[in-house]
Design a protein around this motif. Structure first.
Motif, mmCIF file in Angstrom:
data_model
loop_
_atom_site.group_PDB
_atom_site.id
_atom_site.type_symbol
_atom_site.label_atom_id
_atom_site.label_comp_id
_atom_site.label_asym_id
_atom_site.label_seq_id
_atom_site.Cartn_x
_atom_site.Cartn_y
_atom_site.Cartn_z
ATOM 1 N N UNK A 16 0.816 -1.217 0.000
ATOM 2 C CA UNK A 16 0.000 0.000 0.000
ATOM 3 C C UNK A 16 0.850 1.268 0.000
ATOM 4 N N UNK A 17 2.162 1.108 0.100
ATOM 5 C CA UNK A 17 3.080 2.250 0.152
ATOM 6 C C UNK A 17 3.668 2.474 -1.248
ATOM 7 N N UNK A 18 3.269 3.555 -1.896
ATOM 8 C CA UNK A 18 3.674 3.798 -3.280
ATOM 9 C C UNK A 18 5.183 3.826 -3.453
ATOM 10 N N UNK A 19 5.884 4.554 -2.587
ATOM 11 C CA UNK A 19 7.335 4.677 -2.726
ATOM 12 C C UNK A 19 8.015 3.316 -2.562
ATOM 13 N N UNK A 20 7.569 2.536 -1.577
ATOM 14 C CA UNK A 20 8.149 1.204 -1.378
ATOM 15 C C UNK A 20 7.933 0.304 -2.590
ATOM 16 N N UNK A 21 6.731 0.352 -3.146
ATOM 17 C CA UNK A 21 6.429 -0.486 -4.308
ATOM 18 C C UNK A 21 7.291 -0.078 -5.506
ATOM 19 N N UNK A 22 7.396 1.214 -5.754
ATOM 20 C CA UNK A 22 8.222 1.694 -6.866
ATOM 21 C C UNK A 22 9.667 1.244 -6.701
ATOM 22 N N UNK A 23 10.198 1.421 -5.498
ATOM 23 C CA UNK A 23 11.593 1.058 -5.236
ATOM 24 C C UNK A 23 11.812 -0.449 -5.355
ATOM 25 N N UNK A 24 10.851 -1.217 -4.868
ATOM 26 C CA UNK A 24 10.994 -2.678 -4.888
ATOM 27 C C UNK A 24 11.013 -3.219 -6.305
ATOM 28 N N UNK A 40 11.312 -8.585 -15.778
ATOM 29 C CA UNK A 40 10.175 -9.166 -15.069
ATOM 30 C C UNK A 40 9.166 -9.619 -16.109
ATOM 31 N N UNK A 41 8.712 -10.857 -15.981
ATOM 32 C CA UNK A 41 7.796 -11.434 -16.970
ATOM 33 C C UNK A 41 6.417 -11.745 -16.413
ATOM 34 N N UNK A 42 6.260 -11.596 -15.109
ATOM 35 C CA UNK A 42 4.958 -11.905 -14.544
ATOM 36 C C UNK A 42 4.794 -11.380 -13.140
ATOM 37 N N UNK A 43 3.544 -11.139 -12.765
ATOM 38 C CA UNK A 43 3.190 -10.703 -11.414
ATOM 39 C C UNK A 43 1.928 -11.429 -10.990
ATOM 40 N N UNK A 44 1.934 -11.961 -9.780
ATOM 41 C CA UNK A 44 0.726 -12.516 -9.179
ATOM 42 C C UNK A 44 0.417 -11.703 -7.932
ATOM 43 N N UNK A 45 -0.714 -11.008 -7.961
ATOM 44 C CA UNK A 45 -1.124 -10.167 -6.833
ATOM 45 C C UNK A 45 -1.877 -11.008 -5.811
ATOM 46 N N UNK A 46 -1.116 -11.704 -4.974
ATOM 47 C CA UNK A 46 -1.717 -12.618 -4.002
ATOM 48 C C UNK A 46 -1.970 -11.962 -2.646
ATOM 49 N N UNK A 47 -1.337 -10.827 -2.379
ATOM 50 C CA UNK A 47 -1.521 -10.151 -1.092
ATOM 51 C C UNK A 47 -2.963 -9.669 -0.946
ATOM 52 N N UNK A 64 5.156 -1.160 -15.860
ATOM 53 C CA UNK A 64 6.177 -0.160 -16.213
ATOM 54 C C UNK A 64 7.498 -0.846 -16.543
ATOM 55 N N UNK A 65 7.904 -1.762 -15.676
ATOM 56 C CA UNK A 65 9.184 -2.448 -15.895
ATOM 57 C C UNK A 65 9.131 -3.376 -17.105
ATOM 58 N N UNK A 66 7.980 -4.019 -17.339
ATOM 59 C CA UNK A 66 7.835 -4.873 -18.523
ATOM 60 C C UNK A 66 7.989 -4.051 -19.801
ATOM 61 N N UNK A 67 7.337 -2.897 -19.834
ATOM 62 C CA UNK A 67 7.407 -2.039 -21.022
ATOM 63 C C UNK A 67 8.830 -1.535 -21.234
ATOM 64 N N UNK A 68 9.474 -1.056 -20.186
ATOM 65 C CA UNK A 68 10.790 -0.442 -20.325
ATOM 66 C C UNK A 68 11.899 -1.454 -20.610
ATOM 67 N N UNK A 69 11.699 -2.719 -20.190
ATOM 68 C CA UNK A 69 12.690 -3.751 -20.506
ATOM 69 C C UNK A 69 12.283 -4.563 -21.737
#
Length: 253
Positions: free
Chosen positions: A64-72, A83-90, A135-140
């Motif tokens: 829920x912390x925007x800065x932490x998510x961006x940095x991570x 990065x090729x995939x994300x599963x939003x399990x939280x 964002x990372x998928x597009x840029x990479x």
């Protein structure tokens, strides 16, 4: 998508569904970025998964912390190169009635905090992680898949104003992102389970659990491994996008 050597990020990975997803995808040869607020949990899981011959790293993050998510997400791409995939399990659940009425008068109300806390994790967390993963998928220039976890409760369920609203939201976001991100080679999918055999389900009163199971045509709860298998299907079927896969044993709320 062949999962071999793909880099998959999983939120809520320290336990339950997220952990089961990580273990299944490790079997398929995927490299894993494990995200959770429980730093020791994801680091321990990462060390265990490395024994399978794939790369795995744990990241402590509040979704829920925007800065932490961006940095991570920037850090995990530095670590893995893509990065090729994300599963939003939280996700969290804080059930309660909108109003509690006694003798014709309102005795209690669902608090804003109770409502907002669920929306923050389930909706905002999913939004932030998906935005940064995309964002990372597009840029990479990496083709990828984003999977959201909804629920049979997205249709609306008594005592779940906050949870039902949040799970309806992630299902509709899945459709929006499929239409927006398809041109970049990014697909989206959503899984809507009924009640799953997790620690939370184990805490149900025995009589309530028995009554609930009797209402399920399949006559049992879902296993976390079955949800992991559903996620695997979404990743591997390149024509699946923008849709919610119901995995509820025939339950309808």
């Amino acid at each position: 998508m062949n999962l071999q050597n793909q880099v998959i990020a999983i939120t809520g990975a320290a336990q339950g569904l997220g952990k089961a997803m990580a273990e299944e995808f490790a079997k398929q040869g995927a490299h894993l970025a494990l995200l959770d607020m429980q730093k020791e949990g994801v680091e321990a899981l990462a060390n265990d998964i490395k024994k399978r011959g794939v790369s795995a790293l744990g990241y402590a993050v509040n979704v829920t912390d925007e800065a932490q998510v961006e940095q991570t997400f920037a850090k995990l791409v530095d670590d893995f190169g893509q990065i090729n995939g994300l599963i939003n399990s939280a996700g969290i659940m804080r059930d309660g009635m909108l109003l509690k009425v006694k003798d014709g008068k309102v005795a209690d109300k669902m608090s804003l905090q109770q409502f907002q806390s669920v929306m923050d994790v389930n909706v905002t967390g999913t939004f932030l992680c998906s935005r940064e993963a995309a964002t990372q998928m597009v840029e990479t220039k990496s083709q990828g898949v984003i999977i959201n976890i909804s629920s049979v409760s997205r249709a609306g369920n008594m005592g779940q104003t906050n949870y039902s609203a949040s799970k309806a939201a992630v299902s509709t976001m899945t459709v929006s992102w499929a239409k927006e991100l398809g041109r970049f080679g990014i697909r989206t999918g959503c899984i809507a389970p009924g009640l799953v055999e997790t620690a939370m389900a184990a805490q149900m009163r025995p009589e309530m659990r028995e009554m609930f199971i009797k209402s399920i045509p399949a006559q049992r709860l879902a296993e976390v491994e079955e949800l992991a298998h559903a996620a695997k299907f979404i990743f591997e079927n390149d024509y699946f996008t923008g849709r919610t896969l119901e995995l509820d044993g025939g339950t309808r709320v």
